[in-house]
Design a protein around this motif. Structure first.
Motif, mmCIF file in Angstrom:
data_model
loop_
_atom_site.group_PDB
_atom_site.id
_atom_site.type_symbol
_atom_site.label_atom_id
_atom_site.label_comp_id
_atom_site.label_asym_id
_atom_site.label_seq_id
_atom_site.Cartn_x
_atom_site.Cartn_y
_atom_site.Cartn_z
ATOM 1 N N LEU A 148 0.829 -1.213 0.000
ATOM 2 C CA LEU A 148 0.000 0.000 0.000
ATOM 3 C C LEU A 148 0.862 1.261 0.000
ATOM 4 O O LEU A 148 0.604 2.208 -0.746
ATOM 5 N N SER A 149 1.917 1.290 0.843
ATOM 6 C CA SER A 149 2.723 2.508 0.926
ATOM 7 C C SER A 149 3.412 2.791 -0.411
ATOM 8 O O SER A 149 3.603 3.948 -0.783
ATOM 9 N N SER A 150 3.767 1.756 -1.162
ATOM 10 C CA SER A 150 4.407 1.981 -2.457
ATOM 11 C C SER A 150 3.429 2.560 -3.473
ATOM 12 O O SER A 150 3.803 3.408 -4.285
ATOM 13 N N TRP A 151 2.186 2.099 -3.436
ATOM 14 C CA TRP A 151 1.178 2.669 -4.354
ATOM 15 C C TRP A 151 0.999 4.151 -4.051
ATOM 16 O O TRP A 151 0.929 4.978 -4.964
ATOM 17 N N ILE A 152 0.945 4.511 -2.769
ATOM 18 C CA ILE A 152 0.767 5.927 -2.410
ATOM 19 C C ILE A 152 1.993 6.733 -2.855
ATOM 20 O O ILE A 152 1.866 7.809 -3.443
ATOM 21 N N ALA A 153 3.193 6.189 -2.591
ATOM 22 C CA ALA A 153 4.421 6.899 -2.984
ATOM 23 C C ALA A 153 4.443 7.127 -4.486
ATOM 24 O O ALA A 153 4.707 8.246 -4.955
ATOM 25 N N ALA A 154 4.137 6.078 -5.265
ATOM 26 C CA ALA A 154 4.204 6.183 -6.725
ATOM 27 C C ALA A 154 3.236 7.257 -7.222
ATOM 28 O O ALA A 154 3.560 8.048 -8.113
ATOM 29 N N ILE A 155 2.047 7.311 -6.626
ATOM 30 C CA ILE A 155 1.064 8.311 -7.038
ATOM 31 C C ILE A 155 1.579 9.720 -6.688
ATOM 32 O O ILE A 155 1.472 10.650 -7.490
ATOM 33 N N CYS A 156 2.203 9.850 -5.501
ATOM 34 C CA CYS A 156 2.753 11.163 -5.101
ATOM 35 C C CYS A 156 3.871 11.627 -6.037
ATOM 36 O O CYS A 156 3.953 12.811 -6.358
ATOM 37 N N PHE A 157 4.744 10.693 -6.469
ATOM 38 C CA PHE A 157 5.830 11.088 -7.397
ATOM 39 C C PHE A 157 5.224 11.795 -8.604
ATOM 40 O O PHE A 157 5.714 12.817 -9.068
ATOM 41 N N SER A 160 3.039 15.493 -7.925
ATOM 42 C CA SER A 160 3.791 16.747 -7.875
ATOM 43 C C SER A 160 4.659 16.891 -9.117
ATOM 44 O O SER A 160 4.899 18.006 -9.581
ATOM 45 N N GLY A 161 5.119 15.785 -9.695
ATOM 46 C CA GLY A 161 5.893 15.868 -10.935
ATOM 47 C C GLY A 161 5.083 16.507 -12.047
ATOM 48 O O GLY A 161 5.562 17.404 -12.746
ATOM 49 N N ILE A 162 3.832 16.073 -12.191
ATOM 50 C CA ILE A 162 2.962 16.620 -13.240
ATOM 51 C C ILE A 162 2.661 18.093 -12.949
ATOM 52 O O ILE A 162 2.777 18.957 -13.829
ATOM 53 N N ALA A 163 2.328 18.397 -11.693
ATOM 54 C CA ALA A 163 1.975 19.780 -11.342
ATOM 55 C C ALA A 163 3.142 20.727 -11.628
ATOM 56 O O ALA A 163 2.953 21.782 -12.255
ATOM 57 N N ASN B 75 7.433 -1.066 3.514
ATOM 58 C CA ASN B 75 6.387 -0.649 4.432
ATOM 59 C C ASN B 75 6.797 0.659 5.084
ATOM 60 O O ASN B 75 7.543 0.680 6.046
ATOM 61 N N HIS B 76 6.344 1.738 4.511
ATOM 62 C CA HIS B 76 6.690 3.047 5.055
ATOM 63 C C HIS B 76 5.419 3.741 5.497
ATOM 64 O O HIS B 76 4.333 3.444 5.010
ATOM 65 N N SER B 77 5.579 4.687 6.438
ATOM 66 C CA SER B 77 4.404 5.384 6.949
ATOM 67 C C SER B 77 3.952 6.450 5.960
ATOM 68 O O SER B 77 4.693 6.830 5.051
ATOM 69 N N LEU B 78 2.731 6.941 6.155
ATOM 70 C CA LEU B 78 2.239 8.028 5.306
ATOM 71 C C LEU B 78 3.111 9.264 5.450
ATOM 72 O O LEU B 78 3.262 10.038 4.506
ATOM 73 N N ARG B 79 3.704 9.453 6.647
ATOM 74 C CA ARG B 79 4.590 10.617 6.861
ATOM 75 C C ARG B 79 5.886 10.483 6.080
ATOM 76 O O ARG B 79 6.640 11.442 5.946
ATOM 77 N N GLN B 80 6.175 9.287 5.619
ATOM 78 C CA GLN B 80 7.340 9.121 4.746
ATOM 79 C C GLN B 80 6.926 9.236 3.286
ATOM 80 O O GLN B 80 7.476 10.044 2.550
ATOM 81 N N VAL B 81 5.944 8.418 2.884
ATOM 82 C CA VAL B 81 5.666 8.347 1.438
ATOM 83 C C VAL B 81 4.988 9.590 0.874
ATOM 84 O O VAL B 81 5.250 9.952 -0.269
ATOM 85 N N ILE B 87 8.117 15.692 -2.615
ATOM 86 C CA ILE B 87 9.420 16.353 -2.836
ATOM 87 C C ILE B 87 10.118 15.705 -4.034
ATOM 88 O O ILE B 87 10.665 16.379 -4.906
ATOM 89 N N PHE B 88 10.058 14.379 -4.065
ATOM 90 C CA PHE B 88 10.657 13.654 -5.185
ATOM 91 C C PHE B 88 10.099 14.168 -6.516
ATOM 92 O O PHE B 88 10.846 14.425 -7.458
ATOM 93 N N GLY B 89 8.782 14.326 -6.568
ATOM 94 C CA GLY B 89 8.134 14.741 -7.810
ATOM 95 C C GLY B 89 8.610 16.108 -8.289
ATOM 96 O O GLY B 89 8.791 16.317 -9.492
ATOM 97 N N VAL B 90 8.837 17.042 -7.361
ATOM 98 C CA VAL B 90 9.336 18.373 -7.743
ATOM 99 C C VAL B 90 10.702 18.226 -8.409
ATOM 100 O O VAL B 90 10.972 18.788 -9.480
ATOM 101 N N GLY B 91 11.559 17.415 -7.783
ATOM 102 C CA GLY B 91 12.886 17.169 -8.343
ATOM 103 C C GLY B 91 12.811 16.455 -9.686
ATOM 104 O O GLY B 91 13.560 16.764 -10.623
ATOM 105 N N PHE B 92 11.884 15.507 -9.785
ATOM 106 C CA PHE B 92 11.666 14.718 -10.998
ATOM 107 C C PHE B 92 11.390 15.667 -12.178
ATOM 108 O O PHE B 92 11.965 15.515 -13.260
ATOM 109 N N ALA B 93 10.532 16.670 -11.968
ATOM 110 C CA ALA B 93 10.169 17.604 -13.042
ATOM 111 C C ALA B 93 11.349 18.504 -13.417
ATOM 112 O O ALA B 93 11.503 18.899 -14.571
#
Lengths: 169, 180
Positions: A148-157, A160-163, B75-81, B87-93
């Motif tokens: 689950l945490s990986s799905w959330i992380a991937a969506i977050c990447f 913000s990348g798109i925005a 398995n990471h917490s919401l405060r991590q992912v 932040i990763f996404g900003v850098g990615f762009a």
């Protein structure tokens, strides 16, 4: 042979092959595909040349030893594999400014590109360590294990990348 | 170095060579393809990732049922992912590569990836490592008890994999039919 010289392959073929590679990686190496921890190990390896005690005392480097491991070699392998692929297809070329249809001072100006690559790289490195993965580790390996945490992380990447991309280019 | 360790490193290298070849040949190591994805104009990256997830998920759980592999789900917490991912996404762009594709970009001769890009990622990772212990407790709090969806929902994994593969396949078909 013709196939090996094509500039690009279908993304579906490539995606399928990466999926199969993930099976082999689990079967043969007992590891999931991932890359970003290796950059933290590299920074530790360089850092400990200057201040060994500081690095050895950092909790992070006690958990992720600053040394060459399976994944670090995988990253070296990516460089080599891409080099071979681009040589075979004739796509290899030394360039600093990327060829793109989304032209901006961030990618068409020498200093602009140094800034965007360096600052972007820092945020990517920092964000990947904070979230615990990258588009390979979370986006492919974590999601395919239904974490689950990986799905959330991937969506977050991508959110913000798109925005940010839509704002910048 | 022990023979076992050496063999692990060689396995990693060979896996990486295949991975790098595929990423480059798929176009995912090109700045223009990645920025095109984030601009929602070129869906190469999504097509590669989604196809890899469908293939990988079916195969890995098939092998798991036969006891041939062990999972190692993150398995990471919401405060991590969430903050880390954003932040990763900003850098990615800004960078136009991710930690995997930047290595591939370096291999195909993209010097912006090889020099400022890799220096940036290494610096950023080191910076996180430096401050990790100051925030670790705060961040790790709220990790999920069970990392994977089948464990959380206490259902057989195929009851998730089959509908999920269907949804992902429908997404790919939708992209094809809308000409993206």
């Amino acid at each position: 042979m013709e196939f090996l010289r094509q500039a690009t392959w279908s993304p579906y073929l490539v995606g399928f092959a990466i999926g199969v590679l993930s099976w082999l990686s689990f079967l043969i190496s007992r590891k999931a595909l991932g890359t970003s921890t290796s950059y933290a190990r590299t920074s530790g390896m360089i850092w400990q040349k200057y201040d060994r005690d500081l690095v050895l005392n950092m909790k992070y480097y006690q958990q992720y030893l600053p040394e060459i491991d399976w994944q670090w070699m995988l990253v070296i392998g990516i460089i080599i594999g891409s080099f071979i692929s681009s040589l075979l297809s004739g796509e290899f070329s030394l360039t600093f400014l990327p060829v793109t249809e989304f032209e901006s001072v961030l990618n068409q100006n020498f200093l602009g590109r140094i800034f965007s690559a360096l600052a972007g790289g820092m945020l990517v490195g920092f964000g990947a360590r904070w979230s615990g993965g990258c588009p390979s580790g979370h986006g492919i390996s974590g999601t395919l294990q239904l974490s689950l945490s990986s799905w959330i992380a991937a969506i977050c990447f991508f959110i913000s990348g798109i925005a940010v991309a839509l704002l910048l280019y | 170095m022990t023979a076992e360790k050496k063999s692990r490193l060689i396995k990693g290298l060979i896996t990486g060579i295949i991975f790098g070849f595929l990423l480059q040949r798929g176009g995912a190591t090109r700045y223009n393809v990645i920025i095109g994805q984030l601009m929602l104009q070129d869906f190469t990256v999504v097509k590669i990732i989604v196809t890899a997830i469908i293939t990988g998920m079916i195969g890995i759980y098939f092998l798991l049922d036969r006891g041939l592999v062990e999972l190692s789900p993150k398995n990471h917490s919401l405060r991590q992912v969430i903050p880390g991912g954003l932040i990763f996404g900003v850098g990615f762009a800004l960078l136009g590569y991710c930690p995997g594709t930047i290595a591939g970009a370096a291999g195909q001769g993209s010097l912006d990836a090889l020099i400022p890009g890799l220096i940036g990622i290494t610096l950023g990772s080191g910076l996180y490592a430096r401050f990790h212990e100051n925030f670790e407790e705060l961040l790790v709090k709220g990790s999920f008890e069970k990392p994977t969806l089948p464990e959380r929902w206490k259902i057989n994994h195929w009851k998730i994999i089959i509908p999920l593969a269907g949804i992902l396949l429908a997404l790919l078909l939708l992209l094809e039919f809308s000409g993206l």
